[in-house]
Design a protein around this motif. Structure first.
Motif, short mmCIF file in Angstrom:
data_model
loop_
_atom_site.label_atom_id
_atom_site.label_comp_id
_atom_site.label_asym_id
_atom_site.label_seq_id
_atom_site.Cartn_x
_atom_site.Cartn_y
_atom_site.Cartn_z
N GLY A 181 42.12 22.44 68.19
CA GLY A 181 43.00 21.93 67.15
C GLY A 181 43.74 20.65 67.49
O GLY A 181 44.68 20.27 66.78
N ALA A 182 43.35 19.95 68.53
CA ALA A 182 44.04 18.72 68.93
C ALA A 182 43.88 17.65 67.86
O ALA A 182 42.81 17.48 67.28
CB ALA A 182 43.50 18.22 70.26
N LYS A 183 44.95 16.91 67.64
CA LYS A 183 44.93 15.79 66.71
C LYS A 183 44.98 14.45 67.44
O LYS A 183 44.84 13.39 66.81
CB LYS A 183 46.12 15.89 65.74
N ALA A 184 45.19 14.52 68.75
CA ALA A 184 45.25 13.30 69.55
C ALA A 184 44.85 13.62 70.98
O ALA A 184 45.05 14.74 71.46
CB ALA A 184 46.65 12.69 69.52
N TYR A 203 34.61 8.57 71.28
CA TYR A 203 34.42 9.96 70.85
C TYR A 203 35.58 10.45 69.99
O TYR A 203 35.38 11.26 69.08
CB TYR A 203 34.16 10.87 72.05
N ALA A 204 36.78 9.93 70.25
CA ALA A 204 37.91 10.26 69.38
C ALA A 204 37.69 9.66 67.99
O ALA A 204 37.96 10.31 66.97
CB ALA A 204 39.22 9.74 69.99
N GLY A 253 37.48 11.60 64.51
CA GLY A 253 38.53 11.33 63.52
C GLY A 253 39.91 11.70 64.01
O GLY A 253 40.79 12.06 63.22
N ILE A 254 40.14 11.63 65.33
CA ILE A 254 41.46 11.91 65.89
C ILE A 254 41.96 10.69 66.65
O ILE A 254 41.20 9.78 66.97
CB ILE A 254 41.44 13.15 66.81
N ALA A 255 43.25 10.69 66.97
CA ALA A 255 43.88 9.55 67.63
C ALA A 255 43.58 9.56 69.13
O ALA A 255 43.37 10.62 69.73
CB ALA A 255 45.38 9.56 67.40
#
Length: 364
Positions: A82-85, A101-102, A106-108
């Motif tokens: 569930g990481a967003k960054a 890869y981030a 689609g994550i920071a």
């Protein structure tokens, strides 16, 4: 099976049975892995005695370095959790892989870099992939310390090699080598910086040996730059210096794992100078057609130091058995560090746009 399913392989798809993933793991891939294992006849001739030398060319991964193997695992598992960054400290290659890869996920991505110490090719990648880049007044070890501290208090996943999933992905290079050769090599030579990669290869070799996919285990030989050799000297180097920026690390995160890999395999660690590294980089490009960044050339420099005409008596490869198979991992593409390569280019000859003028120049 759809064309997309057939096409989108990558490390996790290819080696899923040997990796800590499940059906719940979202696979974030750029089709990394499956890099060529190139036979090098001129390097083989330097070693002699019927030995064969192969180069595992990791510079042909999507962002140009071996880091992609580990990053597909680290980012996939971060997304599963569930990481967003994500955040990393980097000498350049990790930042490029993490950012790519981030972006794919689609994550920071936040990157901490030592100010003024990163090769231009790698810095450009981090920016182009859309990461937040922060240059700190310090070296890589300072950056990694800050990443650890931030990871302890903030909801941001760390994707440096202290993340165990990184090494899980990187071990797949050993699987590929065994698959290509039909067995493990007798000797495996690698550059050593933060020391995660040599640890990962040893993990991969041991796993395939344990299930009967290989009949032997290779001696793991690591080479550090002389000005950045904490494992060789067995002490932290407070101010590491070397032209090979990717291995300019004074306190490796995987120090103990790498030491165990070299010890348990019957291998060793040694050093090469910047002069030897640059010479090997130029030689490999001009004699075998393989262009690598300076840090990658540490493995080639080590082989040439220990097996060339002027071999020294203290090298860790004093007596390679006749007919041995030797693999050298070269970790990053030469275009990762164009500034260093450009300094080795001589004057470019100019001529009129005339056939006779060109032929006259070629005759001199």
């Amino acid at each position: 099976m759809s064309l997309t399913t057939l096409h989108d392989r990558g490390v996790i798809a290819r080696w899923r049975a040997h990796l800590p993933v499940s059906e719940k793991t979202p696979v974030i891939s750029l089709n990394e892995g499956s890099t060529p294992l190139i036979h090098t006849p001129r390097l083989s001739a330097i070693v002699g005695r019927g030995c064969e030398v192969f180069v595992k060319y990791e510079g042909l991964n999507p962002t140009g370095s071996f880091k992609d193997r580990g990053m597909t695992m680290a980012i996939s598992k971060a997304c599963e959790q569930g990481a967003k960054a994500v955040i990393c400290a980097s000498t350049g290659n990790t930042s490029a892989a993490a950012a790519a890869y981030a972006a794919r996920a689609g994550i920071a991505c936040i990157v901490l870099l030592p100010a003024g110490k990163i090769a231009l090719g790698k810095l450009a990648q981090a920016f182009m992939y859309g990461s937040k880049v922060v240059a700190i007044e310090g070296n890589f070890d300072d950056a990694l310390r800050l990443v650890r501290e931030i990871g302890e208090t903030e909801p941001i996943a760390i994707v440096n090699s202290i993340n165990p999933f990184r090494l899980e992905g990187q071990k797949t290079a050993a699987f590929e080598i065994i698959e290509t050769l039909g067995d493990a090599p007798d000797v495996h030579i690698m550059p050593v910086g933060n020391a995660g990669n040599i640890s990962a290869y040893w993990m991969g070799y041991r796993e395939f040996h344990a299930i009967g996919r290989a009949t032997r285990l290779p001696k793991m030989i690591g080479y550090q730059a002389a000005g950045s050799a904490p494992i060789y000297h067995n002490r932290i180097v407070e101010k590491p210096e070397t032209v090979a920026t990717a291995i300019r690390i004074g306190n490796p995160a995987s120090w103990e794992k790498a030491t165990a890999a070299m010890r348990d395999s019957g291998g060793a660690v040694d050093i090469v100078t910047d002069e030897q590294i640059l010479s090997a980089q130029a030689w490999l490009a001009s004699h075998e057609g393989i262009f690598v960044e300076p840090a990658s050339a540490a493995s080639i420099a080590g082989l040439m130091k220990c097996c060339g005409q002027d071999r020294c008596t203290t090298c860790p490869l004093p007596a390679i058995p006749e007919g041995s198979r030797i693999v050298c991992t070269v970790t990053g593409h030469g275009l990762k560090d164009p500034d260093v390569a450009s300094k080795q280019i001589g004057n470019i000859t100019t001529a009129k746009a005339d056939k006779r003028a060109i032929l006259d120049l070629l005759a001199t």
